[in-house]
Structure formats: C-alpha cells, structure tokens
Design a protein around this motif. Structure first.
Motif, PDB file in Angstrom:
ATOM      1  N   UNK A  90     -20.048  28.255  26.146  1.00  0.00           N
ATOM      2  CA  UNK A  90     -20.947  29.602  26.293  1.00  0.00           C
ATOM      3  C   UNK A  90     -22.093  29.469  27.319  1.00  0.00           C
ATOM      4  N   UNK A  91     -22.920  28.438  27.318  1.00  0.00           N
ATOM      5  CA  UNK A  91     -23.813  28.111  28.419  1.00  0.00           C
ATOM      6  C   UNK A  91     -23.421  28.237  29.850  1.00  0.00           C
ATOM      7  N   UNK A  92     -22.179  27.682  29.907  1.00  0.00           N
ATOM      8  CA  UNK A  92     -21.611  27.966  31.426  1.00  0.00           C
ATOM      9  C   UNK A  92     -21.225  29.367  31.691  1.00  0.00           C
ATOM     10  N   UNK A  93     -20.414  29.744  30.697  1.00  0.00           N
ATOM     11  CA  UNK A  93     -19.857  31.075  31.018  1.00  0.00           C
ATOM     12  C   UNK A  93     -21.261  32.259  31.219  1.00  0.00           C
ATOM     13  N   UNK A  94     -22.449  31.965  30.638  1.00  0.00           N
ATOM     14  CA  UNK A  94     -23.389  32.693  30.854  1.00  0.00           C
ATOM     15  C   UNK A  94     -24.071  32.531  32.154  1.00  0.00           C
ATOM     16  N   UNK A  95     -23.641  31.390  32.961  1.00  0.00           N
ATOM     17  CA  UNK A  95     -24.095  31.235  34.278  1.00  0.00           C
ATOM     18  C   UNK A  95     -23.208  31.831  35.353  1.00  0.00           C
ATOM     19  N   UNK A  96     -21.858  32.268  35.094  1.00  0.00           N
ATOM     20  CA  UNK A  96     -21.016  32.922  36.089  1.00  0.00           C
ATOM     21  C   UNK A  96     -21.701  34.134  36.643  1.00  0.00           C
ATOM     22  N   UNK A  97     -21.568  34.436  37.838  1.00  0.00           N
ATOM     23  CA  UNK A  97     -21.790  35.521  38.798  1.00  0.00           C
ATOM     24  C   UNK A  97     -23.682  35.603  38.584  1.00  0.00           C
ATOM     25  N   UNK A  98     -24.058  34.539  38.333  1.00  0.00           N
ATOM     26  CA  UNK A  98     -25.592  34.169  38.457  1.00  0.00           C
ATOM     27  C   UNK A  98     -25.996  34.035  39.836  1.00  0.00           C
ATOM     28  N   UNK A  99     -25.457  34.060  41.023  1.00  0.00           N
ATOM     29  CA  UNK A  99     -25.912  33.797  42.273  1.00  0.00           C
ATOM     30  C   UNK A  99     -26.129  32.333  42.506  1.00  0.00           C
ATOM     31  N   UNK A 100     -25.354  31.323  41.935  1.00  0.00           N
ATOM     32  CA  UNK A 100     -25.662  30.087  42.165  1.00  0.00           C
ATOM     33  C   UNK A 100     -24.872  29.730  43.404  1.00  0.00           C
ATOM     34  N   UNK A 101     -25.401  28.878  44.305  1.00  0.00           N
ATOM     35  CA  UNK A 101     -24.786  28.268  45.725  1.00  0.00           C
ATOM     36  C   UNK A 101     -24.121  27.117  45.396  1.00  0.00           C
TER      37      UNK A 101
END
Length: 405
Positions: A90-101
């Motif tokens: 769940x923590x990983x899914x929450x970071x999808x499409x958050x603009x990480x390079x």
C-alpha cells in the motif's frame, strides 16, 4: 530531483548501513533534492526519522510495522522480511504517479520481493543498492551450508538482478560477483561506503580519550581490532598470530567489541594462555576516531569467501585516522591487491598467519615505513572513501538512472 528511498530496515533500529543512509539523505536534502522514505518500524529503540529530517519541508517518510528477529534465526528473519515487503505494497502504491525521478531499494536478503514490488507498484527507474551479497555472504560465514538451499536462493535472487534498472555495489570484488550472476558490467556502478570526512580525523595521543581511559603506554605496540566479532571476523587467525608473537614483550592485541564469536574467542585465548590478547567493550560512535587513532596498526582478519560478498567498512575510517591496516583476505582479490598497489598496508591470504605475524613485526620495527604507509593510506582514503566524494557519486547515479526511461 525527487527521490524515493525504500529501506529494508528502519532508523529506529541499528543496522550497519544506517549511518550511510543518514549521511546520504542529509547531503541530498542539503543539495535541494526532495526525499520520500519508506522504512520499517521494528524495535522502536530510536526515532523513525532524525529530527533534522522531519524539520525539512522536502523530506517525508512512512513507516511500515515489522517484527524484530534475531539475526541467527535465518528462516524466521527471511520470512519476516518477505512479509514486510507485502505489507509495504500500500505504501508503494501510494507513491505511484507522484513525480519521482528515481527510486533506490536498500540491500536486503529478500530483494527479489522488494525490487519486484518497487518496479511493479511505483514504476520509476529503480536502483538496487547491494551492501552484502546474498546468499553469498551467508554461505561464506557458514549460516547457509546446504547446497540445495544455496542453489535455490542463487536462482531466486536473479529476479532482483533482472528487475532492477541499475545496481550499485560497494567494491570491485562485489561487482565481479554480480557479473558472475549474469549481470552486464554496464548495469553495475561501484560506490564504496564512506567515512564522514566532516568529523573523522586522527586524534593526537595527548588528546586521545581512549588512551587516557585505559592508561595506554607509548612504548607498547598495539595491534587492534575494533568492531563486531561475528562470522565475518576470523578470531582463529588472531589466536594463531598471537601464538607466533607471544614472546614479543611489547606487542599487545587489543580486541574491542562484541559479537556472536566473542565468547568462543575469549575462552580460547584464556585456554591457550594468550594473556597479550586484551578484550575491551565497544565504545560509542563518537569515540571511533579516538579508538582507531590509539592503535599502532589495525588487524582485520577476514575468513575465506568474505571479500566480494561483503566489505570491511572500517578500512576507510582507519585510513582517515592515519593508520596502517594488516589484513587477511582471499588471495588474488582486488581488496588484497589494493594494499600492495597503493602501498597502504599489508595483506595476506586467509591461511597465512606467519605472513600476518611477519607483517606486524615489519611495521613495528620500521616506524619510517609505517609512516609512509599511513601517509599513503590517508591520501587514498580521502580520494576513495569520503562522504563528500561518495554521496556525490550517488547523486550522479540518480541523475543517470532517471534518464534511462
């Protein structure tokens, strides 16, 4: 840049690479990057994030609960690590499409799960940072002696090698081990672990708190080991060398620390009457420069198979403290060749206690040579093992990997 760090452990619990990640995050934030950290919470002995990180608006973090397990309970520890990876979804899914390079996954035995889930659920260019080879390190220190288990884990770990966009390792010997697993050389970057050149320096004898604490004598030649006395520490080599040198009146072996092998080591020394081996407790982190600056030479006795699967982190610290290393490691390794090539110490094979003893005597009897080696070591350490240089190399690696897709 916006960087996601996914740790197999957490800041609340001591681990051998915790100080490295602390320095890395601190330096990346200082350079204006944005960091999000996913980490475990297990023991709660320390804060989940340092106060100075929390105070920085470009830092955020999320903890996922995990159960603390003794390192020797291999099966339970591995299964707990795998469960932690699933709990992190769940923590990983929450970071999808958050603009990480870019994203970096911390070294851990359950990397096939960690790297696969990172790629699947976050979907950004991913670096796998390897600090210890698995299962190679477990095989070398005797924890995993069953051939069928070794084959399974070697095969399974290839998933992580394949899924990662890039791999960072901490030595040339380790890079060779990764290549042997079928990974292309250009997919691997070597960035050694470092010492903090902002705080680590040689402490003069007259100012040395460790010297004062134990009333050390200037006319004694102190052969020192300070650190963990576990499976990656060959205490039998120390016993053999001390036996060879037992009639040398002014040589004392100073063994500082703790670990799973310490009781066996201490009992064996007593049984053999090797009273020149002195056992002392581990000092707090801030005393490290004082401890290393107090020795005449440092002895790093490594069992066969350790080099390539792991790297002794104290080498750079000792170089910073202007000290010469005498070590035993795998013959022909790049680690051993470094000491001869750079003229910074003496390296012998894992079955050569006579060579180690001879090296100690050579350095004791030739103070001018010892100074030359120490000067060379300090210069080499500054060029190769400093925080300033190597956190900068990680920053460059993040930029490079972020452009891959």
């Amino acid at each position: 840049m916006k960087i996601l760090l996914y740790m197999g452990g957490g800041f609340d619990t001591y681990g051998p690479s915790r100080h490295l990640y602390h320095a890395l995050i601190e330096d990346l934030l200082a350079k204006g990057h944005t960091i999000h950290l996913i980490e475990s919470h297990s023991t709660g002995k320390d804060p989940d994030a340092p106060a100075e990180f929390i105070a920085n608006s470009r830092f955020s973090y999320q903890v996922v609960n995990s159960t603390p397990v003794e390192k020797r309970a291999f099966a339970k520890r591995y299964l707990t690590g795998v469960k932690y990876c699933f709990d992190c979804i769940p923590a990983l899914k929450a970071q999808r499409n958050q603009g990480f390079d870019v994203m970096m996954v911390q070294s851990c035995p359950w990397a096939p799960f960690a790297v696969s889930f990172a790629k699947r659920y976050v979907g950004v260019p991913t670096i796998w940072n390897i600090q210890d080879m698995f299962p190679g390190a477990s095989i070398a220190n005797g924890v995993m002696d069953k051939k069928w288990m070794q084959r399974i884990f070697y095969a399974f770990h290839k998933i992580a090698y394949k899924k990662a966009d890039h791999i960072s390792v901490i030595s040339d010997d380790m890079k060779q081990k990764v290549i042997e697993q079928g990974v292309a050389s250009e997919k691997i970057t070597v960035i050694p672990d470092w010492y903090d050149d902002k705080s680590v320096r040689e402490i003069p004898w007259e100012e040395n708190l460790f010297v004062k604490k134990y009333n050390m004598k200037k006319d004694v030649f102190y052969v020192q080991y300070a650190g963990t006395m576990g499976f990656n520490f060959d205490y039998r080599m120390v016993l053999k060398v001390a036996e060879i040198l037992k009639d040398e009146k002014n040589i004392v072996f100073q063994m500082i620390g703790f670990g799973s092998q310490k009781d066996l080591f201490e009992n064996a020394a007593k049984e053999r009457g090797l009273d020149k081996i002195v056992f002392l407790p581990l000092e707090p982190q801030e005393m490290v420069p004082h401890v290393y600056s107090a020795c005449s030479v440092c002895l790093i006795p490594l069992p066969k198979g350790v080099i390539g699967n792991s790297v002794p982190s104290k080498a750079g610290l000792l170089m910073a403290c202007h000290r010469v290393i005498v070590t035993s490691a795998d013959e022909g390794s790049e680690y051993n060749k470094m000491f001869e090539r750079e003229q910074i110490g003496i390296a012998c094979s894992t079955d050569d206690p006579e060579g180690i003893a001879g090296g100690i005597l050579k350095l004791r009897d030739n103070p001018d040579l010892r100074k030359v080696y120490a000067d060379n070591a300090q210069r080499y350490g500054k060029a190769v093992y400093t925080r300033t240089v190597n956190t900068g190399l990680y920053e460059k690696l993040y930029h490079y990997v972020s452009t891959m897709h």
